[in-house]
Design an enzyme around this catalytic site. Structure first.
Site, PDB file in Angstrom:
ATOM      1  N   LYS A 110      -2.905   8.563   3.147  1.00 31.20           N
ATOM      2  CA  LYS A 110      -4.099   8.419   4.002  1.00 31.20           C
ATOM      3  C   LYS A 110      -3.829   8.967   5.407  1.00 31.20           C
ATOM      4  CE  LYS A 110      -6.909   6.493   1.020  1.00 31.20           C
ATOM      5  NZ  LYS A 110      -7.863   7.367   0.308  1.00 31.20           N
ATOM      6  N   TYR A 127       0.854  -1.203   0.000  1.00 28.82           N
ATOM      7  CA  TYR A 127       0.000   0.000   0.000  1.00 28.82           C
ATOM      8  C   TYR A 127       0.886   1.248   0.000  1.00 28.82           C
ATOM      9  CZ  TYR A 127      -4.313   2.603   0.821  1.00 28.82           C
ATOM     10  OH  TYR A 127      -5.396   3.452   0.708  1.00 28.82           O
TER      11      TYR A 127
HETATM   12  N1  LIG Z   1     -11.841   0.070  -2.605  1.00 29.17           N
HETATM   13  C1  LIG Z   1     -11.256  -0.080  -1.429  1.00 29.17           C
HETATM   14  O1  LIG Z   1     -10.879  -1.189  -1.015  1.00 29.17           O
HETATM   15  C2  LIG Z   1     -11.042   1.122  -0.546  1.00 29.17           C
HETATM   16  C3  LIG Z   1     -10.774   0.923   0.815  1.00 29.17           C
HETATM   17  C4  LIG Z   1     -10.558   2.029   1.633  1.00 29.17           C
HETATM   18  C5  LIG Z   1     -10.602   3.310   1.088  1.00 29.17           C
HETATM   19  N2  LIG Z   1     -10.869   3.475  -0.241  1.00 29.17           N
HETATM   20  C6  LIG Z   1     -10.882   4.833  -0.766  1.00 29.17           C
HETATM   21  O2  LIG Z   1     -12.145   5.120  -1.316  1.00 29.17           O
HETATM   22  C7  LIG Z   1     -11.993   6.173  -2.263  1.00 29.17           C
HETATM   23  C8  LIG Z   1     -12.739   5.813  -3.542  1.00 29.17           C
HETATM   24  O3  LIG Z   1     -12.098   4.717  -4.187  1.00 29.17           O
HETATM   25  P1  LIG Z   1     -12.921   3.526  -4.865  1.00 29.17           P
HETATM   26  O4  LIG Z   1     -12.424   2.272  -4.222  1.00 29.17           O
HETATM   27  O5  LIG Z   1     -14.367   3.821  -4.913  1.00 29.17           O
HETATM   28  O6  LIG Z   1     -12.305   3.492  -6.338  1.00 29.17           O
HETATM   29  P2  LIG Z   1     -12.705   4.290  -7.681  1.00 29.17           P
HETATM   30  O7  LIG Z   1     -11.591   4.015  -8.625  1.00 29.17           O
HETATM   31  O8  LIG Z   1     -14.063   3.928  -8.108  1.00 29.17           O
HETATM   32  O9  LIG Z   1     -12.676   5.807  -7.214  1.00 29.17           O
HETATM   33  C9  LIG Z   1     -11.498   6.574  -7.178  1.00 29.17           C
HETATM   34  C10 LIG Z   1     -11.849   7.888  -7.834  1.00 29.17           C
HETATM   35  O10 LIG Z   1     -10.773   8.822  -7.712  1.00 29.17           O
HETATM   36  C11 LIG Z   1     -10.867   9.630  -8.857  1.00 29.17           C
HETATM   37  N3  LIG Z   1      -9.671  10.433  -9.063  1.00 29.17           N
HETATM   38  C12 LIG Z   1      -8.373  10.017  -9.135  1.00 29.17           C
HETATM   39  N4  LIG Z   1      -7.581  11.081  -9.416  1.00 29.17           N
HETATM   40  C13 LIG Z   1      -8.397  12.166  -9.501  1.00 29.17           C
HETATM   41  C14 LIG Z   1      -8.183  13.538  -9.773  1.00 29.17           C
HETATM   42  N5  LIG Z   1      -6.967  14.027 -10.045  1.00 29.17           N
HETATM   43  N6  LIG Z   1      -9.242  14.373  -9.782  1.00 29.17           N
HETATM   44  C15 LIG Z   1     -10.509  13.921  -9.530  1.00 29.17           C
HETATM   45  N7  LIG Z   1     -10.772  12.627  -9.273  1.00 29.17           N
HETATM   46  C16 LIG Z   1      -9.722  11.761  -9.272  1.00 29.17           C
HETATM   47  C17 LIG Z   1     -11.095   8.622  -9.975  1.00 29.17           C
HETATM   48  O11 LIG Z   1     -11.554   9.272 -11.137  1.00 29.17           O
HETATM   49  C18 LIG Z   1     -12.131   7.727  -9.337  1.00 29.17           C
HETATM   50  O12 LIG Z   1     -13.423   8.194  -9.630  1.00 29.17           O
HETATM   51  C19 LIG Z   1     -10.500   6.401  -2.420  1.00 29.17           C
HETATM   52  O13 LIG Z   1     -10.096   7.474  -1.590  1.00 29.17           O
HETATM   53  C20 LIG Z   1      -9.923   5.111  -1.893  1.00 29.17           C
HETATM   54  O14 LIG Z   1      -8.585   5.244  -1.425  1.00 29.17           O
HETATM   55  C21 LIG Z   1     -11.094   2.416  -1.061  1.00 29.17           C
END
Ligand SMILES: NC(=O)c1ccc[n+]([C@@H]2O[C@H](COP(=O)([O-])OP(=O)(O)OC[C@H]3O[C@@H](n4cnc5c(N)ncnc54)[C@H](O)[C@@H]3O)[C@@H](O)[C@H]2O)c1
Length: 257
Positions: A164, A157
């Site tokens: 984070k 990670y």
């Molecule tokens: N999926 C998991 O296991 C998980 C666990 C904990 C936290 N998260 C967090 O949840 C959040 C959403 O992720 P997700 O899992 O839904 O994946 P996702 O890929 O669907 O969403 C990530 C989003 O970030 C956007 N993004 C990236 N760079 C960008 C920029 N410069 N400007 C605007 N938007 C931008 C992407 O377009 C995408 O829509 C993130 O912060 C991720 O770290 C995810």
């Protein structure tokens, strides 16, 4: 008495890439709970995918903003102000790191990899809060998505964990700065969920397997579980909750083994 938690509220959710995005689950539930919701996408390609999700649904407004670009953030704030007037909530569900940084040793993190991850995944919340401050109503709620890797080491990670940790600290500093207007700032920490962002982490399937075995609740949390807690944080039910990181991970984070 109303049965809809967000009746009369208006807000913006950033980070919809497709139907699996945590941001989409949040936007959808917020709308079901009575809100008008701006659905924020990063670029034209994602606007097409998100366009299909919101088609024919008057409770959504689609808008586009790359959160590394101040002019696009300012334009989004202006657009949403024109559409909605004041906003009652913002959800930041955005993260990005260069692919090579999400494998191998953290020690090998490059200067550029560090900058990109921290700027896109952490500073973007500061930029967003500042640009939207004049558009937010008193008592508004801001929520971002963090991960356990911000406080514990999950091999692979890497720099995203550092981003984070910064995001969680930013949550507390913003909660302090905006608290005088009753504006709350919190973070939700989901367990692992299959999304586009998760696919970029090469150790992800191993994490999924291990956590599935160990979660006290016997099943992993999914997008709808994360959306439910997020909507609680957007609602007046959480009116004195601020500066918090709330885990939605079926209890994994407190296990020792
Ligand atoms: N999926 C998991 O296991 C998980 C666990 C904990 C936290 N998260 C967090 O949840 C959040 C959403 O992720 P997700 O899992 O839904 O994946 P996702 O890929 O669907 O969403 C990530 C989003 O970030 C956007 N993004 C990236 N760079 C960008 C920029 N410069 N400007 C605007 N938007 C931008 C992407 O377009 C995408 O829509 C993130 O912060 C991720 O770290 C995810």
């Amino acid at each position: 008495m109303t049965t809809e938690l967000l009746e009369g509220k208006k807000g913006a959710v950033f980070g919809v890439a497709n139907h699996r995005s945590i941001a989409w689950a949040v936007a959808d539930l917020a709308a079901q709970q009575g809100a008008l919701v701006g659905v924020g996408v990063q670029n034209e390609r994602m606007a097409q995918a998100a366009g299909k999700l919101v088609e024919g649904r008057g409770e959504f407004r689609l808008f586009q903003a790359d959160l590394t670009k101040d002019d696009e953030i300012a334009a989004a704030a202006q657009q949403l102000k024109e559409e909605f007037g004041g906003l009652d909530f913002i959800v930041h569900s955005v993260a990005y790191a260069l692919r090579d940084e999400l494998a191998g040793r953290f020690l090998d993190t490059s200067r550029e990899g560090f900058r990109v991850a921290l700027e896109t995944s952490a500073y973007s919340l500061v930029a967003l809060a500042r640009a939207f401050e004049p558009v937010l109503n008193d008592g508004a709620s801001i929520v971002s998505m963090t991960y356990l890797g911000g406080e514990r080491v999950l091999p692979g990670y890497n720099v995203m964990g550092v981003a984070k940790a910064a995001l969680e600290s930013i949550t507390r500093y913003l909660a302090h700065d905006l608290g005088g207007r009753g504006i709350r700032v919190n973070a939700v920490s989901p367990g692992p969920i299959q999304t586009v962002a998760a696919r970029g982490i090469r150790s992800f399937s191993k994490v999924l397997e291990v956590m599935k075995e160990r979660v006290p609740l016997g099943r992993l949390a999914d997008q709808s579980d994360v959306a439910a807690t997020t909507v609680y944080l957007l609602s007046d039910l959480s009116r004195t909750v601020t500066g918090q990181v709330i885990f939605v991970d079926s209890g994994y984070h407190f296990m020792g083994l």
